[in-house]
Design an enzyme around this catalytic site. Structure first.
Site, PDB file in Angstrom:
ATOM      1  N   GLY A 155     169.048 107.886  37.036  1.00  0.00           N
ATOM      2  CA  GLY A 155     167.902 107.302  36.389  1.00  0.00           C
ATOM      3  C   GLY A 155     167.216 108.160  35.262  1.00  0.00           C
ATOM      4  O   GLY A 155     166.005 107.723  34.484  1.00  0.00           O
ATOM      5  N   CYS A 156     167.520 109.485  35.341  1.00  0.00           N
ATOM      6  CA  CYS A 156     167.121 110.400  34.008  1.00  0.00           C
ATOM      7  C   CYS A 156     167.838 110.145  32.873  1.00  0.00           C
ATOM      8  O   CYS A 156     169.022 109.960  32.853  1.00  0.00           O
ATOM      9  CB  CYS A 156     167.035 111.717  34.657  1.00  0.00           C
ATOM     10  SG  CYS A 156     165.837 111.952  36.246  1.00  0.00           S
ATOM     11  N   GLU A 157     167.033 110.470  31.797  1.00  0.00           N
ATOM     12  CA  GLU A 157     167.474 110.459  30.299  1.00  0.00           C
ATOM     13  C   GLU A 157     168.630 111.456  30.123  1.00  0.00           C
ATOM     14  O   GLU A 157     169.665 111.311  29.784  1.00  0.00           O
ATOM     15  CB  GLU A 157     166.417 110.480  29.392  1.00  0.00           C
ATOM     16  CG  GLU A 157     166.802 110.061  27.987  1.00  0.00           C
ATOM     17  CD  GLU A 157     165.610 109.996  27.263  1.00  0.00           C
ATOM     18  OE1 GLU A 157     165.500 111.031  26.483  1.00  0.00           O
ATOM     19  OE2 GLU A 157     164.653 109.193  27.204  1.00  0.00           O
ATOM     20  N   ASN A 158     168.408 112.683  30.929  1.00  0.00           N
ATOM     21  CA  ASN A 158     169.514 113.909  30.766  1.00  0.00           C
ATOM     22  C   ASN A 158     169.824 114.287  32.333  1.00  0.00           C
ATOM     23  O   ASN A 158     169.317 113.701  33.197  1.00  0.00           O
ATOM     24  CB  ASN A 158     168.728 115.200  30.253  1.00  0.00           C
ATOM     25  CG  ASN A 158     168.554 114.841  28.733  1.00  0.00           C
ATOM     26  OD1 ASN A 158     167.255 114.596  28.464  1.00  0.00           O
ATOM     27  ND2 ASN A 158     169.307 115.072  27.791  1.00  0.00           N
TER      28      ASN A 158
END
Length: 147
Positions: free
Chosen positions: A60-63
């Protein structure tokens, strides 16, 4: 295999919540806060590949972000982590400052992200970065519940 205890970082020990308040407190422009996040991220040592394997990759993190922890004999949690993104590394540094060396009870009694709000760091984040931050908080809470 590298010991997680050797995944040293200055956050929560050498660099404290009060230090972050002094750094971010006078800043009123988002660009200045953004720059400080990048500088904090540079202080976060990169995790060795075997420590990344021991840590949890946070969905769920962008990176890509990894967060791991160990429980010391005195009941305190030691957290370690890394990210591929410069801003996310800085956000991880703030989170580590807020959670490092605390007991499970301390982590469960307060929102691990309250420091972000106090420093004015969440208001300008994109929805995807906020989602990633919430996923990191959930991982911290899960670690504290297991401890």
């Amino acid at each position: 295999m590298t010991s997680p205890a050797l995944a040293g970082h200055p956050f929560g020990t050498t660099l404290t919540e009060d230090d972050l308040r002094q750094i971010f407190g006078p800043l009123t422009q988002w660009e200045d806060k953004y720059r400080q996040l990048i500088l904090l991220g540079k202080k976060l040592p990169a995790l060795a590949e075997d420590l990344k394997a021991q840590a949890q990759e946070i969905a769920g993190c962008e990176n890509r972000v990894w967060l791991g922890h160990t429980l010391s004999s005195n009941g305190k949690l030691h957290f370690f982590g890394d990210s591929e993104g410069r801003i996310v590394r800085g956000m991880l540094a703030v989170l580590l400052t807020a959670i490092e060396g605390k007991s499970a009870e301390q982590l469960l009694s307060a929102d691990p992200l309250s420091l972000f709000d106090e420093l004015g760091l969440r208001v300008q984040l994109s929805a995807s970065r906020n989602q990633g931050l919430n996923a990191l908080r959930d991982a911290v809470i899960a670690a504290a519940q297991k401890a």
